[in-house]
Design an enzyme around this catalytic site. Structure first.
Site, mmCIF file in Angstrom:
data_model
loop_
_atom_site.group_PDB
_atom_site.id
_atom_site.type_symbol
_atom_site.label_atom_id
_atom_site.label_comp_id
_atom_site.label_asym_id
_atom_site.label_seq_id
_atom_site.Cartn_x
_atom_site.Cartn_y
_atom_site.Cartn_z
ATOM 1 N N LYS A 24 0.847 -1.190 0.000
ATOM 2 C CA LYS A 24 0.000 0.000 0.000
ATOM 3 C C LYS A 24 0.881 1.237 0.000
ATOM 4 O O LYS A 24 1.510 1.566 1.000
ATOM 5 C CB LYS A 24 -0.922 0.036 1.223
ATOM 6 C CG LYS A 24 -2.009 1.131 1.106
ATOM 7 C CD LYS A 24 -2.478 1.654 2.444
ATOM 8 C CE LYS A 24 -1.541 2.684 3.020
ATOM 9 N NZ LYS A 24 -1.604 4.000 2.302
ATOM 10 N N CYS A 54 14.074 10.727 6.907
ATOM 11 C CA CYS A 54 14.229 10.432 8.335
ATOM 12 C C CYS A 54 15.682 10.513 8.786
ATOM 13 O O CYS A 54 15.957 10.791 9.953
ATOM 14 C CB CYS A 54 13.647 9.065 8.657
ATOM 15 S SG CYS A 54 14.230 7.734 7.599
ATOM 16 N N GLU A 96 10.900 15.774 15.768
ATOM 17 C CA GLU A 96 11.220 15.673 14.345
ATOM 18 C C GLU A 96 10.354 16.650 13.555
ATOM 19 O O GLU A 96 9.134 16.551 13.547
ATOM 20 C CB GLU A 96 10.983 14.251 13.830
ATOM 21 C CG GLU A 96 11.387 14.093 12.365
ATOM 22 C CD GLU A 96 11.190 12.692 11.841
ATOM 23 O OE1 GLU A 96 12.042 12.218 11.074
ATOM 24 O OE2 GLU A 96 10.172 12.059 12.196
ATOM 25 N N GLY A 121 3.759 4.615 13.815
ATOM 26 C CA GLY A 121 4.402 3.362 14.188
ATOM 27 C C GLY A 121 3.881 2.821 15.510
ATOM 28 O O GLY A 121 3.653 1.610 15.649
ATOM 29 N N GLU A 142 10.554 1.319 10.605
ATOM 30 C CA GLU A 142 11.551 2.393 10.616
ATOM 31 C C GLU A 142 10.809 3.692 10.787
ATOM 32 O O GLU A 142 10.026 4.091 9.917
ATOM 33 C CB GLU A 142 12.405 2.441 9.356
ATOM 34 C CG GLU A 142 13.526 3.460 9.533
ATOM 35 C CD GLU A 142 14.357 3.691 8.305
ATOM 36 O OE1 GLU A 142 14.345 4.838 7.809
ATOM 37 O OE2 GLU A 142 15.003 2.744 7.833
#
Length: 487
Positions: A179, A289, A388, A238, A255
């Protein structure tokens, strides 16, 4: 009628069990540099996801795919060859849907092709071990494919991040449902088309489902017939996937976020280091990232680094990734650009010094351009040093000693990557060992390739992708014992 009016925009369909399927609706794929519609794609729902999972389950349970490494190798090699023949078109489509400069898109396609070939070789090398644990008692350990793998692929590097999950999954004998992110669904469908068309690929081994929301992803994460979930994306999502998968105890390969530090020691050559760090910070417009986000500089070189980094960042050529000489394209879409700009703007109010104040840039309606920003701050606990921010912001932080630099760099919930910049090899290696990160580069940043595992400590994720250890995320370990009797 003009050529533009006569040209039919591409349209991507779901691919389930070897068949192309239209959805109940379709969505547009928009170029973030121009606001123009690049094409359209089908939009699926839970029913589409369940059909894809059923096809993948059937292929795993009823075909020889899991036991046939030579067929798997040749399917992967033919896929790589097909992508290489079509690399120019694919790179252009990648830039049109993602916005990154064409040179970066070409490099990404080349890296993806190389990685498919790497895992094609490993498909015939997934060994176990055998031992005689006592006289006449044989113990054999095998690595077997885990089963059906759900792969949820982000938009920032849609070629490499697709291949680094799908290629090892297929190499060990899993079947898969992929996906992609909606922003790059059109590219992913084009990239996977020659693989799905391979006559040696049993129907249902590879499936592609498309959506604009989260219903399909949620089904792929919670369904009993899915054995592995591989996800690359934000830490928050996540964590949600971990929670959703808990009920079925799936294997997870995650990740997640990062806040990469570059530690610049007192002896570093600032005039050569600064442009490299600027490039590492602005890769994919800061939407990677592992991008450089914090620059820890020895206090004695702080003034020099401010000037050098500011010059390197302000000199970045920003524009449509298809135009010659462009070094930084737009962010992925206008909504993301506006969100990131709000986060960066808050840093201007909190930082000790705004060295380079970026701005949202004008462009065609629907475009998403922004220029880089650089701030300096002494307290690493500030929110813009800890959180982040997925865009073109770089933070400069001073330190006095090696120990202080390590302590500052490790004061984070993340642990994906870092770099050390010095001409002293003993210092570089000492710091590399002390940093709590899955990858540490010495006098470089963002060097990623098929042979070396990528992944993070702490909240940066679980498991590793790239390298041999990526196979482990898609396999189960089986022990078989038999007493055959001593001679």
């Amino acid at each position: 009628m003009s050529n533009n009016r006569a040209y039919k925009l591409p349209h991507a369909l779901h691919s389930i069990g070897g068949h192309s399927l239209e959805g109940n609706s379709k969505a547009r794929s928009v170029n973030p540099a121009t606001g123009e519609v690049v094409g359209t794609f089908s939009v699926g729902d839970r029913e589409v996801a369940e059909a894809a999972i059923a096809a993948a389950r059937k292929a795993f349970d009823t075909t020889l795919w899991p036991q046939d490494p030579r067929t798997r190798q040749m399917v992967l090699l033919r896929w790589a060859d097909a992508l290489e023949r079509d690399k120019e078109r694919l790179a252009t489509l990648l830039t049109a849907t993602n916005g990154k400069p064409l040179a970066q898109a070409k490099g990404e396609i080349a890296g993806a092709i190389s990685e498919i070939r790497y895992y094609a070789g490993l498909s015939r090398h997934n060994p176990g071990r055998a031992m005689e644990v006592a006289p006449g008692e044989i113990s054999i350990t095998l690595r077997e494919p885990a089963g059906v793998a759900s792969l949820i692929i982000p938009w920032n590097a849609p070629a490499v991040l697709l291949i680094r999950a799908l290629a090892p999954a297929l190499a060990v004998g899993c079947t898969a449902i992929t996906k992609p992110a909606p922003q790059t669904a059109l590219f992913t469908a084009a990239c996977m088309a020659p693989l799905i068309a391979d006559a040696s690929l049993p129907p249902g081994v590879v499936n592609v489902v498309l959506e604009t929301g989260h219903e399909i992803a949620e089904t792929m994460t919670t369904h009993n017939d899915v054995d592995v979930v591989s996800f690359t994306g934000s830490n928050l999502v996540g964590q949600r996937i971990m929670s959703a998968a808990a009920g079925t105890m799936k294997k997870l390969s995650l990740e997640l976020g990062g806040k990469s530090c570059c530690i610049v020691m007192e002896d570093a050559q600032i005039e050569t280091v600064a442009p490299k760090i600027a490039a590492a910070a602005m890769i994919i417009s800061g939407q990677q990232c592992t991008a450089a986000r914090r620059v820890l500089v020895h206090a004695s070189r702080m003034k020099e680094m401010k000037a050098a980094l500011s010059a390197a960042l302000s000199g970045t050529k920003i524009g449509n990734g298809l135009d010659a000489g462009v070094e930084m394209g737009p962010l992925i879409d206008a909504a993301s650009r506006d969100k990131v700009w709000d986060e960066i703007s808050r840093s201007f109010d909190l930082a000790d010094e705004v060295v380079l104040k970026g701005e949202k840039l004008a462009g065609p309606n629907g475009s998403a351009f922004m220029s880089p920003s650089l701030v300096a701050h002494s307290d690493e606990n500030a929110p813009f040093c800890q959180e982040e921010i997925f865009g073109p912001l770089l933070v400069l932080e001073p330190f006095e000693t090696e120990a202080e630099a390590i302590a500052k760099a490790n004061n984070t919930v993340f642990g994906l990557s870092a770099s050390v910049w010095t001409r002293q090899s003993d210092s570089a290696w000492r710091m590399a060992r002390a940093l709590r990160n899955g990858t540490v580069w010495i006098n470089d940043h963002n060097k990623l390739f098929a042979e070396a595992e990528t992944g993070g400590y702490r909240k940066s994720g679980l498991g590793r992708l790239h390298g041999y250890d990526a196979l482990l995320d898609f396999t189960e370990l089986k022990h078989i014992y038999q007493s055959v009797g001593a001679v």
